[in-house]
Design a protein around this motif. Structure first.
Motif, PDB file in Angstrom:
ATOM      1  N   VAL B 100      -2.231   3.092  -5.476  1.00 57.62           N
ATOM      2  CA  VAL B 100      -1.593   3.743  -6.625  1.00 57.62           C
ATOM      3  C   VAL B 100      -0.722   4.923  -6.214  1.00 57.62           C
ATOM      4  CG1 VAL B 100      -3.425   3.042  -8.232  1.00 57.62           C
ATOM      5  CG2 VAL B 100      -3.577   5.258  -7.095  1.00 57.62           C
ATOM      6  N   ASP B 101      -0.796   5.302  -4.940  1.00 57.78           N
ATOM      7  CA  ASP B 101      -0.078   6.501  -4.489  1.00 57.78           C
ATOM      8  C   ASP B 101       0.669   6.134  -3.207  1.00 57.78           C
ATOM      9  OD1 ASP B 101       0.617   9.022  -3.394  1.00 57.78           O
ATOM     10  OD2 ASP B 101      -1.143   9.977  -4.287  1.00 57.78           O
ATOM     11  N   ARG B 120       0.512  -0.834 -14.249  1.00 55.55           N
ATOM     12  CA  ARG B 120       1.083   0.471 -14.612  1.00 55.55           C
ATOM     13  C   ARG B 120       2.115   0.952 -13.600  1.00 55.55           C
ATOM     14  NH1 ARG B 120      -3.990   0.322 -16.137  1.00 55.55           N
ATOM     15  NH2 ARG B 120      -4.652   1.133 -18.171  1.00 55.55           N
ATOM     16  N   ASN B 121       2.080   0.399 -12.387  1.00 56.19           N
ATOM     17  CA  ASN B 121       3.012   0.814 -11.339  1.00 56.19           C
ATOM     18  C   ASN B 121       4.110  -0.205 -11.066  1.00 56.19           C
ATOM     19  OD1 ASN B 121       2.147   3.463 -10.449  1.00 56.19           O
ATOM     20  ND2 ASN B 121       0.242   2.462  -9.822  1.00 56.19           N
ATOM     21  N   MET B 122       4.252  -1.189 -11.939  1.00 59.34           N
ATOM     22  CA  MET B 122       5.255  -2.229 -11.674  1.00 59.34           C
ATOM     23  C   MET B 122       6.643  -1.631 -11.482  1.00 59.34           C
ATOM     24  SD  MET B 122       6.658  -5.366 -14.007  1.00 59.34           S
ATOM     25  CE  MET B 122       7.944  -4.277 -14.706  1.00 59.34           C
ATOM     26  N   GLN B 123       6.955  -0.565 -12.228  1.00 54.13           N
ATOM     27  CA  GLN B 123       8.262   0.081 -12.059  1.00 54.13           C
ATOM     28  C   GLN B 123       8.132   1.435 -11.369  1.00 54.13           C
ATOM     29  OE1 GLN B 123      10.202  -0.249 -15.989  1.00 54.13           O
ATOM     30  NE2 GLN B 123      11.450  -1.875 -15.125  1.00 54.13           N
ATOM     31  N   ARG B 136       2.212  -6.004   4.968  1.00 52.62           N
ATOM     32  CA  ARG B 136       1.096  -6.786   4.429  1.00 52.62           C
ATOM     33  C   ARG B 136       1.604  -7.629   3.262  1.00 52.62           C
ATOM     34  NH1 ARG B 136      -3.622  -6.746   7.345  1.00 52.62           N
ATOM     35  NH2 ARG B 136      -3.999  -4.667   8.182  1.00 52.62           N
ATOM     36  N   PRO B 137       0.925  -8.745   2.977  1.00 53.21           N
ATOM     37  CA  PRO B 137       1.251  -9.435   1.732  1.00 53.21           C
ATOM     38  C   PRO B 137       0.995  -8.512   0.544  1.00 53.21           C
ATOM     39  CG  PRO B 137      -0.119 -10.823   3.140  1.00 53.21           C
ATOM     40  CD  PRO B 137      -0.097  -9.450   3.767  1.00 53.21           C
ATOM     41  N   VAL B 138       1.815  -8.652  -0.469  1.00 53.58           N
ATOM     42  CA  VAL B 138       1.723  -7.790  -1.654  1.00 53.58           C
ATOM     43  C   VAL B 138       1.527  -8.656  -2.895  1.00 53.58           C
ATOM     44  CG1 VAL B 138       3.005  -6.177  -3.132  1.00 53.58           C
ATOM     45  CG2 VAL B 138       3.178  -5.997  -0.637  1.00 53.58           C
ATOM     46  N   LEU B 139       0.599  -8.254  -3.750  1.00 50.17           N
ATOM     47  CA  LEU B 139       0.450  -8.876  -5.067  1.00 50.17           C
ATOM     48  C   LEU B 139       0.954  -7.868  -6.097  1.00 50.17           C
ATOM     49  CD1 LEU B 139      -2.408 -10.991  -6.468  1.00 50.17           C
ATOM     50  CD2 LEU B 139      -1.649  -9.016  -7.767  1.00 50.17           C
ATOM     51  N   LEU B 140       2.010  -8.258  -6.805  1.00 52.14           N
ATOM     52  CA  LEU B 140       2.639  -7.364  -7.780  1.00 52.14           C
ATOM     53  C   LEU B 140       2.310  -7.838  -9.178  1.00 52.14           C
ATOM     54  CD1 LEU B 140       4.710  -5.077  -8.508  1.00 52.14           C
ATOM     55  CD2 LEU B 140       6.472  -6.856  -8.451  1.00 52.14           C
ATOM     56  N   LYS B 141       1.559  -7.030  -9.925  1.00 51.82           N
ATOM     57  CA  LYS B 141       1.226  -7.411 -11.297  1.00 51.82           C
ATOM     58  C   LYS B 141       2.380  -7.108 -12.241  1.00 51.82           C
ATOM     59  CE  LYS B 141      -3.786  -7.462 -11.460  1.00 51.82           C
ATOM     60  NZ  LYS B 141      -4.955  -6.995 -12.247  1.00 51.82           N
ATOM     61  N   ARG B 142       2.535  -7.987 -13.236  1.00 53.57           N
ATOM     62  CA  ARG B 142       3.513  -7.735 -14.298  1.00 53.57           C
ATOM     63  C   ARG B 142       2.979  -6.626 -15.184  1.00 53.57           C
ATOM     64  NH1 ARG B 142       4.417 -11.892 -19.328  1.00 53.57           N
ATOM     65  NH2 ARG B 142       6.399 -11.101 -20.113  1.00 53.57           N
ATOM     66  N   SER B 143       3.844  -5.714 -15.526  1.00 51.14           N
ATOM     67  CA  SER B 143       3.473  -4.646 -16.457  1.00 51.14           C
ATOM     68  C   SER B 143       3.198  -5.222 -17.837  1.00 51.14           C
ATOM     69  CB  SER B 143       4.613  -3.648 -16.555  1.00 51.14           C
ATOM     70  OG  SER B 143       4.518  -2.912 -17.742  1.00 51.14           O
TER      71      SER B 143
ATOM     72  N   GLN C 123       1.963   6.810 -16.699  1.00 46.90           N
ATOM     73  CA  GLN C 123       0.622   6.572 -16.156  1.00 46.90           C
ATOM     74  C   GLN C 123       0.641   6.479 -14.625  1.00 46.90           C
ATOM     75  OE1 GLN C 123      -1.005   3.270 -18.546  1.00 46.90           O
ATOM     76  NE2 GLN C 123      -2.262   4.792 -19.591  1.00 46.90           N
ATOM     77  N   ASN C 124       1.599   7.155 -14.005  1.00 51.90           N
ATOM     78  CA  ASN C 124       1.583   7.324 -12.543  1.00 51.90           C
ATOM     79  C   ASN C 124       0.695   8.546 -12.295  1.00 51.90           C
ATOM     80  OD1 ASN C 124       2.149   8.068  -9.897  1.00 51.90           O
ATOM     81  ND2 ASN C 124       4.281   7.393 -10.022  1.00 51.90           N
ATOM     82  N   PHE C 125      -0.606   8.282 -12.169  1.00 45.51           N
ATOM     83  CA  PHE C 125      -1.576   9.379 -12.198  1.00 45.51           C
ATOM     84  C   PHE C 125      -1.422  10.348 -11.027  1.00 45.51           C
ATOM     85  CE2 PHE C 125      -3.563   5.900 -14.712  1.00 45.51           C
ATOM     86  CZ  PHE C 125      -3.454   6.506 -15.951  1.00 45.51           C
ATOM     87  N   PRO C 126      -1.110   9.886  -9.801  1.00 43.85           N
ATOM     88  CA  PRO C 126      -0.883  10.872  -8.730  1.00 43.85           C
ATOM     89  C   PRO C 126       0.272  11.816  -9.077  1.00 43.85           C
ATOM     90  CG  PRO C 126      -1.184   8.665  -7.809  1.00 43.85           C
ATOM     91  CD  PRO C 126      -1.086   8.503  -9.307  1.00 43.85           C
TER      92      PRO C 126
END
Lengths: 270, 270, 270, 270
Positions: B100-101, B120-123, B136-143, C123-126
């Motif tokens: 998340v950071d 929440r971090n998609m954008q 690394r492989p990345v899994l990106l969730k849809r917001s 909601q970018n908490f950091p």
């Protein structure tokens, strides 16, 4: 939930079965297929024979069309009903069609084996009450803006008038997403089947608005537990008077039909 | 669409395959399972062994948790990463966890086999850029508020930095419906698979927020063409520190796992 | 609500006042105006002098731009901050600008009098935690998908780190309506002012996405009790590198500025 | 837009004026006030006299109520119409009331000075067509799920039948936000006034669902250019048979009425 006495399950395996022609909602995977609008006898008969061959149980087709613009084709009205009934008879299929005006309920009931109440009329309470007294099975579509609880209350309106033959139908809700015409909310299928005893079908044609997504979402609907599908099929989608982008050809429907029935058998076995 | 050079298919059968442990995204139905939050080594090991036995390919678990309230459990941080990694090793499973950071990217990459970027971090564009360079492989969730096109643009951000190993994930969008936590938009699965070459997985746990809906929606996801599932499993859901109502027990996951793999085989055959 | 100790009012007239330059949030109607993106010193200075003359209290301008596409203009970065600060100094205006990366917080704080956290980072908490420790007043925009309660929790994150100088900002939520870029939810203004002691401002430029709607919605915001406005103004909107359709000319802003201040006086008197 | 010949402005200052009693939609700020439901003659007369004293031009009250649940109070029907008309006569006020069934149009027209079509019936096309032929001014509410273009098409349906006396009304759309009952989309007021020649009014009672937000949002509506307001007022809101949380007391309405008329004068002067 106190106010949903009729619509809610009394026990875990409380289910309503509705027989229409050879099909039984609640037991079979019932396929309802046909054109968005009835345009001519020739069109209706062609599609009716094709969907029958492909495994449809019920012929669908619009005679009274609720259209966003007053300048769009509004359907053939009573002539459309007559054509639909005749095409169904030729193909040996019962028919489902939409009623949009309480004053037409009796007329539509003379032709239709199932009365459809469309998404825009889900909270047209006088129409729900008439449907509850019409003596025909009713398919009630979820509005594009209805929560599950609002939808169940509309079902309660119909049951309260004495009609026990009610079929629920998810057809997509309105969200911010514009790639699809609506957002097909398949989660409501297992949710409704947990809560109510009524059969639940899915309309992936309106739910997606894109022909290429109809088959995968039909399979997904079956996987989620749907009791039937409502599919728009046209002899020549590119020339259709409404909903061109989402209607399947007869061949596409035949492929879909075979796959969803296999899927139904598969899911009954696991 | 001119701006989506990297994310879009070059031809109909253009597909990206991503190998992680024994599983291959794009070829297998990859099951990622585990607790919402890593709470202790004992919890993580118990769940890891159980999901491994049940057929999971990858262990999931949150160490850095994005929580709505600052007073909610925020995850164990680095200790959580260590526990996750150790539990995965014991069970013989690669691990996926969320970052998340941007400042934690390097740290998380030391422990994780797949980096997850949450809805929440998609954008969160700096985070996307770091993910594009993380190796690394990345899994990106849809917001929960993203259209298909916005989502694809975020994928393009990652690919543009040179990382080709990207997995897309539908986890539900925000709508007016409150019965489910989110509205799982399964139509985006076949839509994404038509448009892009990337693997597409589904998270029915967050997508529905209700344990009883996870299995039917997992089956529906497979029917719609999903390449994998992300499932929350907890040794004792009622005592979980987060997301209690949506986590499955190990037994429920074992049942789901068997069924979805059978469904995968079935759908490959029709 | 137990979890919102810091953000909620202790009594009916509990209010936070924040002084920036000559303006006081919570007492004055504070006008923040300037271009979407800082494009050059000449552009920034021209706009800064114009909005100062027209009554703006604070100069806004983006140096780090969160853009949907990786191929869009991403802002001038540190150079943009320098230009913004210099243009503000020339015009005698404090400046507000957005921070999108936690690693840039210190840098941005060297230039900015108010730190803006954009809707995508609500909601970018950091980032919220860093903003809570940055020693500058913070303007936190509501996300396009946030409920009132989620938004207040994000505010609580910042207050909990010790920063008492927080300004809330409604900038439109995402709905099905596409005529406007977003749906400006003005009801949240009186709702927030009932619940919290924090100043609440409105961004009608992003809220509507249409220049012709900015003035009426600015007046409506004042009528609803807003403590300030954030308005995009460009010397030549048609050539802007971002957000062309919603930026006002200097003359349009001067008209708006005069009217909203009159409206503020009027509403204080009734 | 080609399909909206009747609803769109022919020139910048093309406006429709509709006279009802002493008020003129399009020229005055017309206040329509009264209870959600007509419950008894005494209630209706009390409220009618109170809102008249407070400056209302038109008495509102529901006789046929569209209710989510079939077990909720459905209105007094024809008796409600008689009471409404009599209370209006006593107070010297014209009356507005909703019609929900095409078969009641003639009946309702015998009592009502303005026919209201509610949000749930915005796309009840048979009802729109009857409204277009009913010979009375019509107030058409925007559905909670309608885009601006869909709404204008419904207005076109009415105009096309020959009725030129049509009033538009924003009453809130459905979004993910649950703090307010709906999300009042005030931006549509200046948007509609740019596009069409029709008067546009606002219903902040349904738009917010919270009494404390009705006054600020009424002022905001006036600031945005609204031609009138529809306000729920009850002699004793806590005992109301419907919509308790959003009805104002007579005193609250008197305060609102005085302020919005001052605001109207103020905004005409700037």
């Amino acid at each position: 939930m106190d106010d949903l006495n009729l619509v809610m399950k009394k026990s875990g395996n409380d289910r309503t079965y509705i027989n229409v022609g050879d099909a039984c909602f609640g037991r079979d995977l019932v396929l309802m297929a046909g054109p968005c609008s009835i345009e001519s006898y020739q069109q209706a008969e062609t599609v009716a024979l094709a969907v029958r061959r492909a495994g449809a149980h019920i012929l669908r087709g619009g005679a009274f069309k609720p259209r966003t613009s007053p300048y769009s084709f509004q359907g053939l009205g009573q002539e459309g009903l007559e054509i639909l009934k005749a095409a169904g008879k030729t193909a040996g299929l019962p028919v489902i069609t939409e009623v949009v005006d309480v004053r037409d309920m009796e007329l539509v009931c003379r032709y239709a084996d199932i009365i459809q109440i469309g998404a825009r009329n889900m909270q047209n309470f006088p129409l729900l009450k008439e449907a509850g007294r019409c003596g025909r099975p009713v398919l009630l579509k979820r509005s594009m803006y209805a929560t599950l609880w609002e939808y169940l209350n509309c079902a309660e309106y119909i049951l309260l008038e004495g009609n026990k033959e009610l079929i629920l139908c998810e057809r997509g809700i309105r969200t911010f997403e514009t790639y699809t015409r609506n957002t097909l909310d398949l989660s409501i299928v297992p949710a409704l089947k947990e809560l109510t005893h009524l059969p639940v079908v899915v309309d992936p044609s309106h739910g997606t608005g894109r022909a290429s997504l109809v088959e995968p979402m039909s399979l997904a609907a079956v996987a989620a537990g749907a009791d039937g599908l409502l599919i728009e099929v046209h002899n020549d989608p590119s020339s259709a008077l409404s909903d061109r982008s989402q209607q399947l050809t007869s061949d596409e429907f035949a492929s879909l039909s075979a796959k969803v029935q296999k899927a139904r058998i598969f899911f009954s076995s696991i």
